[in-house]
Design an enzyme around this catalytic site. Sequence first.
Site, PDB file in Angstrom:
ATOM      1  N   ASP A   1       2.268   6.698  15.124  1.00  0.00           N
ATOM      2  CA  ASP A   1       2.656   5.789  16.461  1.00  0.00           C
ATOM      3  C   ASP A   1       4.102   5.429  16.696  1.00  0.00           C
ATOM      4  OD1 ASP A   1       2.725   4.270  14.040  1.00  0.00           O
ATOM      5  OD2 ASP A   1       1.224   2.933  14.505  1.00  0.00           O
TER       6      ASP A   1
ATOM      7  N   ASP B   1       0.372   5.350   0.885  1.00  0.00           N
ATOM      8  CA  ASP B   1      -0.176   6.240   1.374  1.00  0.00           C
ATOM      9  C   ASP B   1       0.395   7.767   1.292  1.00  0.00           C
ATOM     10  OD1 ASP B   1      -1.866   4.097   2.348  1.00  0.00           O
ATOM     11  OD2 ASP B   1      -1.046   4.124   4.243  1.00  0.00           O
TER      12      ASP B   1
ATOM     13  N   ASP C   1       0.922  -1.222  -0.017  1.00  0.00           N
ATOM     14  CA  ASP C   1       0.006   0.186  -0.057  1.00  0.00           C
ATOM     15  C   ASP C   1       0.947   1.359   0.076  1.00  0.00           C
ATOM     16  OD1 ASP C   1      -2.640  -1.499   0.428  1.00  0.00           O
ATOM     17  OD2 ASP C   1      -1.778  -1.792   2.232  1.00  0.00           O
TER      18      ASP C   1
END
Length: 451
Positions: free
Chosen positions: A145, A68, A66
């Site tokens: 995070d 992003d 993926d």
Amino acid sequence: MTDTDHSPASLVPQLRVIPRDVHGVSRKQMSPNALRVLYRLREGGFGAYLVGGAVRDLLIGGQPKDFDVATDATPEQVKALFRNCRLIGRRFRLAHVVYGREIIEVATFRANGGDDDGDRQTDDGGRLLRDNIYGSIEDDAVRRDFTANALYYAIEDFSVRDYVGGYADVQARLLRLIGEPEARYREDPVRMLRAARLAAKLGFAIEAGTAEPIARLAPLLADAAPARLFEETLKLFLSGHAVASFEHLEAHGLLPALLPETAKALASNSSGALRRMLVQGLRNTDARVANDEPVSPAFLYAVLLWPAYCRALAQLQAQGVHAAEAQRRAADRVTMHQVARTALPRRFSLPMQEIWLLQPRFSLRQRKRVFRLLAHPRFRAAVDFLELRLAASDSHAEDVAFWREAQLEPSAVLAANEAREAESPDAEEGDDAAAPRKRRRRRRAKPGAAP
């Protein structure tokens, strides 16, 4: 940045620019559609960066699945630039730019608000409920995070922008939380599972300060949404790193929080046979993922919860419950307890139970039962599970050999089996399929009736 800059205390963003000739990441390694999004946003006057896992994976030589994008454009502004865009989410408002089967996720830079004003909301325990406060790229980096996920690839000069020491941590193969670990875990307890999953996937060590609170705070996962924990379980065990993920769950005290009944069963199984079987099942899962072969969540959960099922079955049988009834009740009990923790859908839990309940029938080799079992829709999965049980005990070796041959030449195998045995072996106690069939009483024909 120094080591003190990397401490678990709240970090002050400090920009480090890693040029193209140092980091080695090339646009040729990136999704063409992600590049289209980056360039379109730049042409529209907005800042746009490839961010997170894609940058991290490219830096360590991986191939991201993926891609992003982070930008200073609002979701509505992104939608205005792309006709193939849809806005999703309430907790996190996102833009999805769709190119056929590929979706490029575009997120607006977010900030950590100091209170619950505006569009940010937490509960009394500090758990984040909504977060749509937009900010700068520095704000966005600090609120992510892990430091390894807070790296930004800039399309205008092909550099990597690092605000929290993530580049050094990636080079050191270290997973470190941004900010004070306990506060970040309380904000979102699922981050503890994410730490275990990323460490397993990347082969990173979890930094000591990041790891320390996990076992102590693991019970907070009981308050997480069961549906979210189910999705996280699939990510843990169906991404090709199931064995490593399981070992991290054990090492950091997370297994009782995610699979409580299995954790109890493994702790009480002094021989370690149940753990050997579970780990072998996860090893087989990793091999199938590596070979691009399908893996059913039903079979995965049959493996993960088998120790719990065996423990529940033994307890019921010790109470004098008939074997067949004990099998059904044990399957229902384990399923009910797990559904309360992870929202296991019935389309997976029912096949899982069938796999378990078919196991006693493999020792029954009467002709009709053999053909009936071969025709069962869950036979293939159940016999694979039987073979897996050899990792725990070789007592099933004869059954495994019989059913391997029976799938190829059932009539020949049955003939050989019947020649060896003068009469059919006694049915295994508790198998409802082995119960003697009642002979139907024939009605006496009435006078004058047809014969």
